[in-house]
Structures are given as structure tokens and as C-alpha cells.
Design an enzyme around this catalytic site. Structure first.
Site, PDB file in Angstrom:
ATOM      1  N   GLY A  46       0.734  -1.255  -0.164  1.00  0.00           N
ATOM      2  CA  GLY A  46      -0.042  -0.170   0.080  1.00  0.00           C
ATOM      3  C   GLY A  46       0.974   1.209   0.089  1.00  0.00           C
ATOM      4  O   GLY A  46       1.983   1.202   0.217  1.00  0.00           O
TER       5      GLY A  46
ATOM      6  N   PRO B  44       2.684   4.540   1.164  1.00  0.00           N
ATOM      7  CA  PRO B  44       3.084   5.167   2.357  1.00  0.00           C
ATOM      8  C   PRO B  44       2.332   5.854   3.175  1.00  0.00           C
ATOM      9  O   PRO B  44       1.641   6.620   2.731  1.00  0.00           O
ATOM     10  CB  PRO B  44       4.455   5.883   1.967  1.00  0.00           C
ATOM     11  CG  PRO B  44       4.534   5.576   0.788  1.00  0.00           C
ATOM     12  CD  PRO B  44       3.458   5.313   0.122  1.00  0.00           C
TER      13      PRO B  44
ATOM     14  N   THR C 163      -0.341   4.189   5.366  1.00  0.00           N
ATOM     15  CA  THR C 163      -1.607   3.537   5.247  1.00  0.00           C
ATOM     16  C   THR C 163      -1.608   2.606   6.337  1.00  0.00           C
ATOM     17  O   THR C 163      -2.696   2.011   6.908  1.00  0.00           O
ATOM     18  CB  THR C 163      -2.002   2.710   4.009  1.00  0.00           C
ATOM     19  OG1 THR C 163      -1.008   1.822   3.709  1.00  0.00           O
ATOM     20  CG2 THR C 163      -2.184   3.842   2.963  1.00  0.00           C
ATOM     21  N   GLY C 164      -0.597   2.602   7.256  1.00  0.00           N
ATOM     22  CA  GLY C 164      -0.471   1.926   8.398  1.00  0.00           C
ATOM     23  C   GLY C 164       0.139   0.229   8.530  1.00  0.00           C
ATOM     24  O   GLY C 164      -0.404  -0.609   9.163  1.00  0.00           O
ATOM     25  N   LYS C 165       0.955   0.138   7.390  1.00  0.00           N
ATOM     26  CA  LYS C 165       1.567  -1.248   7.304  1.00  0.00           C
ATOM     27  C   LYS C 165       1.996  -1.612   8.557  1.00  0.00           C
ATOM     28  O   LYS C 165       2.138  -2.811   9.086  1.00  0.00           O
ATOM     29  CB  LYS C 165       2.286  -1.333   5.994  1.00  0.00           C
ATOM     30  CG  LYS C 165       1.394  -1.005   4.822  1.00  0.00           C
ATOM     31  CD  LYS C 165       2.237  -1.158   3.528  1.00  0.00           C
ATOM     32  CE  LYS C 165       3.230  -0.202   3.368  1.00  0.00           C
ATOM     33  NZ  LYS C 165       2.988   1.206   3.356  1.00  0.00           N
ATOM     34  N   THR C 166       3.110  -1.110   9.099  1.00  0.00           N
ATOM     35  CA  THR C 166       4.083  -1.369  10.225  1.00  0.00           C
ATOM     36  C   THR C 166       3.102  -1.365  11.442  1.00  0.00           C
ATOM     37  O   THR C 166       3.312  -2.367  12.202  1.00  0.00           O
ATOM     38  CB  THR C 166       5.255  -0.154  10.424  1.00  0.00           C
ATOM     39  OG1 THR C 166       5.899  -0.091   9.096  1.00  0.00           O
ATOM     40  CG2 THR C 166       5.958  -0.428  11.714  1.00  0.00           C
TER      41      THR C 166
ATOM     42  N   HIS D 236      -4.211  34.311 -12.476  1.00  0.00           N
ATOM     43  CA  HIS D 236      -3.703  33.044 -12.475  1.00  0.00           C
ATOM     44  C   HIS D 236      -4.780  32.064 -11.911  1.00  0.00           C
ATOM     45  O   HIS D 236      -5.093  31.133 -12.344  1.00  0.00           O
ATOM     46  CB  HIS D 236      -2.342  32.797 -12.302  1.00  0.00           C
ATOM     47  CG  HIS D 236      -1.520  31.716 -12.353  1.00  0.00           C
ATOM     48  ND1 HIS D 236      -0.608  31.206 -13.395  1.00  0.00           N
ATOM     49  CD2 HIS D 236      -1.760  30.607 -11.569  1.00  0.00           C
ATOM     50  CE1 HIS D 236      -0.508  29.965 -13.371  1.00  0.00           C
ATOM     51  NE2 HIS D 236      -1.210  29.371 -12.201  1.00  0.00           N
ATOM     52  N   GLU D 237      -4.754  32.409 -10.450  1.00  0.00           N
ATOM     53  CA  GLU D 237      -5.511  31.699  -9.518  1.00  0.00           C
ATOM     54  C   GLU D 237      -6.947  31.694  -9.952  1.00  0.00           C
ATOM     55  O   GLU D 237      -7.832  30.806  -9.754  1.00  0.00           O
ATOM     56  CB  GLU D 237      -5.181  32.122  -7.967  1.00  0.00           C
ATOM     57  CG  GLU D 237      -3.982  31.866  -7.852  1.00  0.00           C
ATOM     58  CD  GLU D 237      -3.275  30.430  -8.022  1.00  0.00           C
ATOM     59  OE1 GLU D 237      -4.116  29.469  -7.898  1.00  0.00           O
ATOM     60  OE2 GLU D 237      -2.104  30.291  -8.323  1.00  0.00           O
TER      61      GLU D 237
ATOM     62  N   HIS E 164      -7.496  29.155 -12.688  1.00  0.00           N
ATOM     63  CA  HIS E 164      -7.916  27.770 -11.920  1.00  0.00           C
ATOM     64  C   HIS E 164      -9.394  27.904 -11.413  1.00  0.00           C
ATOM     65  O   HIS E 164      -9.986  26.862 -11.641  1.00  0.00           O
ATOM     66  CB  HIS E 164      -6.800  27.672 -10.925  1.00  0.00           C
ATOM     67  CG  HIS E 164      -5.639  27.394 -11.392  1.00  0.00           C
ATOM     68  ND1 HIS E 164      -5.115  26.516 -12.332  1.00  0.00           N
ATOM     69  CD2 HIS E 164      -4.385  27.991 -11.096  1.00  0.00           C
ATOM     70  CE1 HIS E 164      -3.783  26.557 -12.724  1.00  0.00           C
ATOM     71  NE2 HIS E 164      -3.400  27.086 -11.784  1.00  0.00           N
TER      72      HIS E 164
END
Length: 656
Positions: A256, A258, A260-263, A478-479, A482
Site C-alpha cells: 500500500g 506510504p 496507510t498503517g502497514k507497520t 492566474h488563480e 484555475h
């Protein structure tokens, strides 16, 4: 849509207690819940023979050196010189033992050339009376009133003092030798990176009263925790499965993004099952010396088997588990392959009775060696995805349980406005809000703190930058480009905030997030995203007829989207329904398209981007009054939230 990519970080919920430290620097893993093994007996570096030999050599060298320093402390003069001094009445006292005479003069005299030294004065002396001398020495001494003493004039050092004096340098050198040997052994991992080390490492115990991580500490990934319940149940009651002929999975691969809680999941499995947990990063096995990584893998698996049932967790396994290419290598490449081969061998050697499960984590499962992911090794692959809205709410509640929240804080609203964020980002969000509250002298975290923290996490920190008025106005257009295109595009993500306050590396930012979590994207939606990304450049072109460097990040976003549409997702009639560009260009198993196909991909990418840019310019020309009104509102207020932005543009906010 933000003017940057959506990065993900490691996370769900932190463990209640930090992982215990490694017991030794050359042990590339940590363990918790493992019973302590007996402390290995410390041995002297080099062994007893080496110590005895070194002591003997140092003793001989020291005595040789001391003999040079101790020899000739009192000068030895000739008996003739002694007779002259007696006759001159310059001798105050003497001591005689046999023919050896020690004495002391009344006044200093220059040392004669035959006195053992070339120059200098002397007072005390040593001489030898010849056996053939027939002089009247006693009569001369009596006549000159020389005191003949019964105790030596020159008192020699005692035997104990001589012994201590001779042993002191030797002991000092031995201590120095032991210190250097131990430091060298520690720095090199126990002799050339751990090679030849015989004493096994002592497992690290949890601190007394420390709570282990369980599934109660995991939130937002309940479906994944459910898949791992089988491993927990097997470790708790293996006999029930063996009666049915089932075997325990040899390994579980957690894949998954980085953050997402694998460890955390791996630790929770061990804590839930109540078994020892050994954790290590794959990169910690790699050393410059070939073979050290394989040795450390063998030692780790041997330690886990001693306290089985147990769990071994290897983080970032793609470091050593990448697909092996053709041809041999040297140095780090060869060491990586040997370490991988040792892991494969150890996992093949497992049987159900050993009760050891290997859990590995990676965010690059596509590059792993097929031999590592085949059944019998990593039998099960569990995909850990970013949490949905309910999962984010549960994670926020866990991360804020130790943070005092004001009554106006609505965690459900925060969870709804953070789609795609992982547990690590949500943890960082809660921490940033707490830091802001402390900075402002508050006792509670308010809704404003959380809102500003979310802006800092998503948009970047504000920069105190003073821009010229013309550049400030151009940034506002510019903004506004968008934001306006995001409002006009059907199905586009709603505009949440527009600002011309410099944040991070950007001079301005437009933030758009979806109403709900999205898992699949249509071609119309992706084209709308590209049109919105090109809105800033189109606005500058429409109003000022210039192109500036401020569109760099916008072009990167547009390029990434159109490359996926044409080369990976089959959204081009000319390319067809095939994948011409692999998701990982470095993967040896990725598809390699023909040069003509790659040329066609490039042509289609340019066609789609040009069409989107022309559409963006057309929409901005048609709605120029709305663009001007939005830019003027930005110049006046610098930052517009969702309601203010839609009101300034004169566009009703409709559910998308």
C-alpha cells in the site's frame, strides 16, 4: 485540485509505546514480547593467549625502557677521585658494604670525564675500593672528620616500588589495548561486520507495564485487520487448524501507499496474538561486505524460532526483494541478491510446527521478485488503502484523544474535507493544530486552528513575500483562472479555497477537493482536471498575452494526467485499449512498446492537451466578466473561501 501532487505518508495510529531499541548496534532488528535470553559471557578480545602474549611483550619492553631511565641515577666515580676528595676534606659522610662505598660531598664538584657522564656536577656518588689497595683510608677519614654511617647514603627503592613502577606502564597499555579492541569490534559489527560472531544477541524486553499494540489501536482499515485475523487465530490456537490439515501462512505481504498503517498492522497482529515481535528494515541487513546480510538473516530467523510462535516483520522489503536481473554483480548488488536468497531459503524451511510468520511491507509490490511472492512464501498479499470518510473520522478521534478540543470542533467535517489523506497526514494535521493552539496561548484546539492547520498541510506554509503590484495582479488572474474553470466544468471538484498569499514554493494556490471519495475516474472528469490545471496559464494568456514560469507545477499535473489517459487507461482511439507505458518504467516486467506506438502516444498527448488548452481559453473569454470579478475580489481579500469565491464569480454553488 491543488497546485501540487497528492503525497502520502506512513500512518494510521501510532503505537501507545515506542518500539524498543536495538540491544546492539550490529543487530539489525528490534524485538518486543520476547523472553530474555541469558546474557552471553563476555570474552576478552583476542582470547587469553593473546592477552598473555601481549602482557609478556609489554613487560619486557617496559623493563628494557625503564632500565635506560633508572641506570646511573648516582654517578660512579673512580677510587682515585674519591681519594682526592677525602684528602681535600670535601667528603661529609660515607657508607661501606664490603668494597662498595657510597658517599656524599660537602660541596658540589664537577663530574670527571670517567664518572659515567660527560658533564654536570655531583654530590652523592658510588665508588668501588680495589682489593689491592693498601692505603690508610680509615686514618684519612678520621683525620678529615668524615662520618661513617651505618645506613646507606643512597637509599634504593623497595622491591614493591620497583615492581609497581615497572607494572604501571604495562597495565596502562593493556587497558588501552582492550579499549581499542572493543571499540573496533563494536564499530565493525563484531569483527568485519558481524562475521564470525558466535554469541547470539539478547532480545530486548518491553518496558515493565508497557502496553502492546492491538487491533484496538488500529482505525480506518478494518477490512484489512479482518484479513489478518486468520493469522492471529492460528497463532492463538494452531491445533484447531492442524486437525483440519490447514497450515499457517508462511508470510503475509502488506502492500500500500506510504502512510496507510502497514507497520502498525504488523505490530497489532503480534500484540493481538500475544507472541514475540521482531522488526527490522530490509536496508539494515545490507553491508559493504558480501555475505553479512545473509548471515544476519539466518541469525534473525534462528532467534525467532527459539521463541516461536513469533512474528518477523521486514519493512520496505523491496530494498532487497527486487526482481533479480540477468547477469552477476559485485558489491552491493551481489550482497542484495545473497540476502534475498537467504530469506527465500529460510521461508522455504518453515513448517507449521515452527509457528513463525513473516510479515513484510512495501509500497512497490510490482517490483518484487516472483520467487518471493509465490505461494509457500508470501502466501497472502493484503492491500492497505487510504481510509474512507468513516475511517478518517475514526483516525482523527484516536489522534485527538489526548488533545483538548473546543466545542466548535467538528471532526466529521474535517474527515469529509480530507479525502485521500492517510493516517500519517491526519496525525500531522492534529499535531499542527495543537501546535498552533499552543502558539496562540489557548487551552483548547479550536475549529480555526484545525482549518489553518489543514491549509498549512494541503497548501503549504505562508511566506512573508512582498510582490510588486503588477505581479500580484497577474497572480490573482492566474488563480482566478484555475478557480473559475473548476466552477464551470461539469463534474469537476468544488473549489474550496483560493488565495494569492505565497505558500511554500507557490505564489498562489487554488484548492479543490471532491465531495466524496473517488475510486474510478471518467475521461470527462480527467479532461476537466486538465482544463482546470491549464486555467492559470490560459488566464495569463487571455488577459496579458504572456506565459510565465508560474505554470510549471500546473504543466506537470497536466502531463501526468494525459500520459495516464493515453498510455495506460485506453482513453485514446488511436492508441487503442492497451497499456503502452508501464506504471513503473524501471520494472523489468513492464510492457515495452514499439517506437511507432510511443510516437503515437506522444502525438495523442499533445492533441489532448492542445484541445484542453483551447477549451480553457474559450471558456475564459466567454466568461471574462466573471474572471475579472473573481480577480478583483482576490486582490481585495487575498484569500477567498468556498462561499466567497462562488459569490465573487457570480456562479451558484450546485452539488456536483
Amino acid at each position: 485540485m491543488v497546485g501540487r501532487g497528492d503525497g502520502s505518508k506512513e500512518a494510521t495510529v501510532p503505537s501507545p509505546t515506542p518500539a524498543p531499541p536495538r540491544d546492539r548496534a550490529d543487530t539489525p532488528w528490534r524485538s518486543e514480547g520476547a523472553p530474555p535470553s541469558p546474557q552471553p559471557r563476555k570474552r576478552m578480545p583476542g582470547g587469553r593467549r593473546g592477552l598473555i602474549l601481549a602482557a609478556l611483550v609489554v613487560f619486557l619492553v617496559t623493563n628494557l625502557v625503564l632500565s635506560f631511565f633508572n641506570e646511573g641515577d648516582e654517578p660512579t666515580i673512580s677510587y682515585t677521585e674519591f681519594s682526592k676528595q677525602v684528602a681535600a676534606g670535601n667528603v661529609s659522610k660515607i657508607y661501606s658494604k664490603g668494597d662498595a662505598i657510597q658517599g656524599e660531598l660537602k660541596a658540589k664538584q664537577p663530574l670527571p670525564p670517567d664518572g659515567g657522564k660527560d658533564k654536570g656536577d655531583y654530590t652523592k656518588f658510588v665508588t668501588q675500593r680495589p682489593a689491592f689497595a693498601e692505603d690508610d683510608l680509615w686514618a684519612d677519614l678520621t683525620r678529615q672528620n668524615v662520618n661513617v654511617t651505618a645506613s646507606p647514603v643512597v637509599v634504593p627503592r623497595s622491591f614493591l616500588a620497583n615492581l609497581l613502577l615497572s607494572l604501571a606502564p604495562m597495565l596502562l597499555l593493556i587497558l588501552l589495548w582492550v579499549f581499542i579492541a572493543r571499540r573496533m569490534g563494536s564499530a565493525m559489527g563484531g569483527g568485519l561486520g558481524g562475521l564470525g560472531r558466535k554469541a547470539p544477541p539478547r532480545p530486548v524486553e518491553l518496558q515493565e507495564g508497557a502496553k502492546r499494540t492491538t487491533f484496538d489501536d488500529v482505525a480506518g482499515i478494518d477490512e484489512v485487520a479482518g484479513e489478518l485475523n486468520d493469522v492471529v487465530d492460528f497463532l492463538k490456537d494452531p491445533q484447531r487448524y492442524r486437525r483440519m490439515g490447514a497450515r499457517m501462512p508462511g508470510g503475509v505481504l502488506l502492500s500500500g501507499l506510504p502512510g496507510t498503517g502497514k507497520t502498525l498492522l504488523a505490530r497489532a497482529v503480534a500484540g493481538e496474538a500475544g507472541v514475540p515481535f521482531f522488526s527490522a528494515s530490509a536496508s539494515e541487513f545490507i553491508e559493504m561486505i558480501v555475505g553479512v546480510g545473509a548471515s544476519r538473516v539466518r541469525e534473525l530467523f534462528a532467534e525467532a524460532r527459539k521463541v516461536a510462535p513469533a512474528i518477523i516483520f521486514i519493512d520496505e522489503i523491496d530494498t532487497i526483494g527486487r526482481a533479480r536481473g540477468a547477469g552477476g554483480g559485485i558489491g552491493g548488488h551481489d550482497e542484495r541478491e545473497q540476502t534475498l536468497n537467504q530469506i527465500l531459503t529460510e521461508m522455504d524451511g518453515f513448517s507449521g510446527s515452527e509457528g513463525v510468520v513473516v510479515i513484510a511491507a512495501t509500497n512497490r509490490a510490482d517490483v518484487l521478485d516472483p520467487a518471493l511472492t509465490r505461494p509457500g512464501r508470501f502466501d497472502r498479499t493484503v492491500t492497505v488503502s487510504p481510509p474512507d470518510k468513516s475511517g478518517r473520522l475514526a483516525i482523527l478521534r484516536i489522534h485527538t484523544r489526548d488533545i483538548p478540543l473546543a466545542p466548535d470542533v467538528d471532526l466529521e467535517h474535517v474527515a469529509a474535507t480530507t479525502p485521500g489523506m492517510t493516517g500519517a497526514e491526519l496525525s500531522n494535521l492534529a499535531n499542527e493544530a495543537a501546535l498552533l493552539a499552543v502558539k496562540r496561548g489557548r487551552d483548547e484546539v479550536t475549529r480555526a486552528d484545525l482549518s489553518e492547520a489543514l491549509e498549512k498541510v494541503q497548501l503549504g506554509a505562508e511566506r512573508p513575500l512582498v510582490m510588486p503590484e503588477e505581479e500580484r495582479r497577474r497572480t490573482a488572474y492566474h488563480e482566478s483562472g484555475h478557480a473559475l474553470l473548476g466552477m464551470l466544468q461539469p463534474g469537476a471538484d468544488p473549489v474550496r479555497k483560493v488565495t494569492i498569499v505565497p505558500r511554500g514554493r507557490a505564489l498562489g494556490v487554488t484548492l479543490s477537493t471532491p465531495e466524496a471519495d473517488r475510486y474510478a475516474y471518467t475521461e470527462e472528469y480527467l479532461r476537466g482536471r486538465i482544463i482546470g490545471a491549464l486555467g492559470g496559464m490560459a488566464a495569463e494568456h487571455t488577459v496579458y498575452d504572456v506565459i510565465t514560469t508560474g505554470s510549471e507545477n500546473d504543466l506537470e499535473q497536466a502531463t501526468g494526467l494525459v500520459r495516464g489517459m493515453v498510455g495506460r487507461w485506453g482513453m485514446s482511439e488511436r492508441i487503442g485499449r492497451l497499456t503502452a507505458i508501464p506504471s513503473d518504467p524501471q520494472s523489468p516486467y513492464g510492457l515495452v512498446a514499439a517506437p511507432a506506438t510511443l510516437d503515437a502516444v506522444d502525438h495523442e498527448m499533445r492533441r489532448i492537451v492542445d484541445e484542453c488548452y483551447m477549451e480553457a481559453c474559450r471558456l475564459l473569454r466567454e466568461h471574462r466578466p466573471k474572471l475579472d470579478a473573481l480577480a478583483e475580489a482576490l486582490l481585495a481579500n487575498e484569500t477567498l473561501d468556498e462561499a466567497a469565491a462562488y459569490a465573487a464569480a457570480g456562479i451558484p454553488r450546485l452539488a456536483k
